[in-house]
Design an enzyme around this catalytic site. Structure first.
Site, PDB file in Angstrom:
ATOM      1  CD  GLU A 132      62.743   1.430  -6.233  1.00 42.48           C
ATOM      2  OE1 GLU A 132      62.939   1.362  -7.457  1.00 42.48           O
ATOM      3  OE2 GLU A 132      62.150   2.380  -5.683  1.00 42.48           O
TER       4      GLU A 132
ATOM      5  CE  LYS B 278      65.262   5.097  -2.517  1.00 43.08           C
ATOM      6  NZ  LYS B 278      64.858   3.675  -2.576  1.00 43.08           N
TER       7      LYS B 278
ATOM      8  NE  ARG C  32      58.467  12.035   3.589  1.00 42.08           N
ATOM      9  CZ  ARG C  32      59.019  11.879   2.386  1.00 42.08           C
ATOM     10  NH1 ARG C  32      58.247  11.723   1.326  1.00 42.08           N
ATOM     11  NH2 ARG C  32      60.314  11.849   2.230  1.00 42.08           N
TER      12      ARG C  32
END
Length: 718
Positions: free
Chosen positions: A213, A444, A434
């Site tokens: 993104e 983020k 992750r």
């Protein structure tokens, strides 16, 4: 098409001259295209490290045959002296530069030095194939190259640098070769991870995607996702990798972030076969939403956010859930206009009210946002959510395997529901763990808060886990790739320590970091060295004791030297010590401060030089700087700590409660005069102080700023 096959493990002093000729032919003859391939072997045939296959079908293995064929296609490089050029390349003078012991190569180098006394080129007055071949032979031979770099043969050194500077493409080719060699090392290092995860349906082809993104900079977690998708697409299955920007939220996205992501992917060696944007599919996604509304599989909802969260959590149906098709379509039309009424509404998929998997409880699939989009402008006022757009675009773009982190596991049924409801092609999903690091934020949203509040200097702050942050701290790309690929696609969730991360980096920087000296300015001690020459002088010393290719530096010597206060306090009367890069000395006098509050502070030293002493027998080996004979360079050495104090923040933890009070530590120091030439990004070692990356080079009037690079032994904080 012709093809040149090269054994990548072979002696580069043999292969590089041929590669340079082939590359020149490719660049300058539009009618010829030689495809260059590497094989991870010493020899591509029984006796040769090279093989040339021409369009005519003939194959050549002999070095002389290959060179002859390339010369025939190198018309501009043969010039008017083709016989002389051939004498160098085919007559054996180039191959005389191949031996890797100095005694064998010294004679040919001296002969070349004599030949170049009054010449800029080996043959004639312009660049010829002889220049390329000889330059390649020297550059590919570590022994010959080291001799040239030292400047022992003045004419060869002058000519070598002239050819390199006037033909930058040859340097690029060498870098490409070195990168290929490094890739082999990285591939070998991946043996620690198991990549045999039995992805289904790979025989039909593999297409993966990395969908960032554009609302921030890539961090190390994104790097893992990108590298794994790249590995499965390009290395394991020889398939296709798509980089698709998930640009569905105009409130957060910027072209700045998009451009940075493209740069960072290139930086870590990822080259997508295609770059796309979810915004390319806005019309199709809108049409699919209309289809769901018409089929009664979605509905418009104006429930307030907090109330909706409460209803979903407790399995309560929305009061709008059973609205009619026409009403839902009308609400969606208002959303599309982006008016005051439209922004109140969203569209939800009609999946379930009380499914135990809360991801299936009527998720939002479309929102109204009148803000302009950085790519589509004001064309759209409604935007799909990631949960809706991702499976649909995956299917439409031909993605065969969606690799994503394990926190999306609960959303897999939701992903499958979207495709089934719209009768779209199914996509295989594999989830992997992750990367989580101790005392590190990878959210983020939280990283953005740090930037916007001024807690850090920006997205490239060296305390940040962004690609740019860790690069600025001193992480090499090769080490980053090796570390991440060693983690592999495992589903085991662990909280990683930075120790091994930085220890991996040390393997890469230690062999190539020039050694320098710095002394902390605060309370630095002046030592008088008796037995030293009265007048200051300099000597050439290796920049790296184990890597002669790095060249030499000037080390200044004088009767007065500077020593760190911490070293001075460790000395005892009449102790024999070693002054690094000089020799032994005996401590004859230690003067201390007269201030009763600072009695332990050493103010001066007197040393007797004892060069015949055995450096192996001394306990104290200290660094020092001559006060005369060089310009001491002011530097600022910066070290960092973690931004947060807790190893792992829980969901209900307030980040502000766990901020490290002080995370930046600056030390004023003086460095040796060689530091004056260091450029931004240079990685060095200040002996006995550690490894550093130059963040701001020295400019007269402005001190140099260097960031301490962790090594995995202590304070590997971010």
């Amino acid at each position: 098409m012709s093809a040149l096959t090269v054994g990548s493990k072979a002696n580069q002093s043999i292969t590089l001259p041929v590669l340079l000729l082939a590359e020149y032919v490719n660049a300058n003859d539009p009618n010829v295209n030689i495809d260059i391939n590497f094989e991870d072997v010493d020899h591509v045939s029984e006796k040769s490290s090279l093989k040339l296959n021409l369009e005519e079908g003939d194959g050549f293995h002999s070095l002389n045959e290959i060179n002859s064929k390339l010369l025939a296609r190198c018309k501009p490089l043969r010039g008017q002296n083709s016989d002389l050029v051939s004498e160098w390349i085919i007559g054996g003078r180039v191959s005389n530069l191949a031996p890797t012991d100095f005694k064998s190569v010294e004679g040919p180098l001296l002969e070349l030095d004599s030949h170049l006394t009054l010449r800029s080129y080996i043959v004639g007055y312009t660049l010829s194939a002889a220049d390329l071949a000889v330059w390649g032979a020297i550059r590919g031979n570590k022994v010959a190259y080291a001799a040239v770099k030292k400047g022992a043969m003045v004419n060869v050194t002058r000519w070598f640098k002239f050819i390199e500077d006037s033909n930058p493409w040859i340097t690029s080719l060498v870098q490409s070769l070195n990168a290929h060699a490094q890739e082999r090392k990285v591939a070998k290092s991946k043996e620690g991870a198991n990549y045999d995860i039995a992805l289904p349906d790979t025989e039909k082809g593999v297409v993966t995607r990395f969908p960032p993104e554009p609302s921030g900079y890539l961090h190390i977690g994104h790097a893992k996702a990108a590298l794994l998708n790249d590995y499965f697409a390009h290395e394991m299955y020889k398939g296709t990798l798509i980089c698709r920007f998930d640009d569905t939220n105009p409130s957060k996205e910027k072209a700045e972030f998009q451009d940075a992501i493209v740069e960072d992917l290139a930086l870590i060696g990822i080259k997508p076969d295609k770059t796309s944007y979810t915004s390319n599919y806005f019309q199709e996604l809108y049409d699919h939403c209309v289809t769901l509304l018409k089929a009664g599989k979605a509905y418009a909802d104006d429930t307030e956010r907090e109330a909706m969260q409460h209803e979903r959590m407790h399995g309560i149906a929305s009061r709008r859930r059973d609205a009619g098709v026409e009403e839902n379509l009308a609400r969606f039309e208002e959303m599309k206009k982006g008016n005051e009424e439209g922004v109140r509404w969203c569209v939800r998929a009609k999946m379930s009210v009380d499914n135990p998997n809360k991801a299936m409880r009527d998720p939002v699939i479309y929102r109204c946002n009148p803000q302009p989009h950085h790519r589509t402008g004001e064309k759209w006022k409604v935007y799909p959510t990631y949960d809706f757009a991702c499976p649909l675009v995956d299917s439409m773009e031909g993605i065969t395997h969606a690799l994503r982190t394990i926190e999306y596991r609960d959303r897999k049924p939701q992903y499958d529901w979207m495709l089934e409801a719209l009768n779209l092609r199914k996509v295989n999903i594999w989830d992997f763990a992750r990367m989580n690091f101790v005392r590190t934020l990878l959210s983020k949203r939280k990283l953005t808060k740090f930037v916007e509040s001024g807690l850090v200097s920006g997205w490239d702050d060296p305390r940040f886990p962004t690609i740019r942050g860790i690069r600025r701290r001193g992480m090499t790309i090769d080490a980053l790739r090796e570390y991440i690929l060693k983690q592999g696609p495992s589903r085991n969730i662990v909280n990683l320590d930075w120790t091994l991360f930085w220890a991996t980096n040390k393997k890469y920087i230690d062999p190539i970091a020039p050694r320098h000296t710095a002394v902390t300015k605060e309370n630095a001690v002046t030592a008088t060295v008796k037995g030293a020459r009265v007048a200051p002088y300099t000597e050439d010393k290796p920049k790296h004791g184990k890597n002669p290719e790095l060249g030499t530096k000037k080390v200044a010597y004088s009767a007065d030297i500077l020593i760190d206060q911490v070293d001075a306090q460790a000395l005892t009367q009449d102790e024999e010590i070693t002054l690094m890069n000089w020799g032994n000395a005996i401590v004859r006098k230690i003067s201390h401060s007269l201030n009763p509050l600072h009695r332990s502070l050493v103010t001066a030293l007197e040393l007797d030089l004892h060069l015949q002493g055995d450096v192996k027998k001394t306990k104290q080996k200290i660094t020092w700087l001559a006060t005369s004979g060089q310009e001491l360079i002011p530097v600022e050495l910066v070290d960092f700590d973690y931004l947060i104090t807790k190893d792992k923040l829980e969901e209900d933890d307030n980040v502000d409660d766990f901020l490290t009070p002080r995370t930046e530590f600056r030390t004023e120091a003086l460095a040796d005069g060689n530091v004056v030439g260091l450029e931004e990004g240079a990685v060095i070692q200040f002996e006995r102080k550690g490894y550093f990356r130059v963040d701001r080079p020295f400019r007269h009037g402005e001190k140099a700023v260097l960031f301490c690079i962790p090594t995995g032994k202590a304070n590997a904080g971010k």
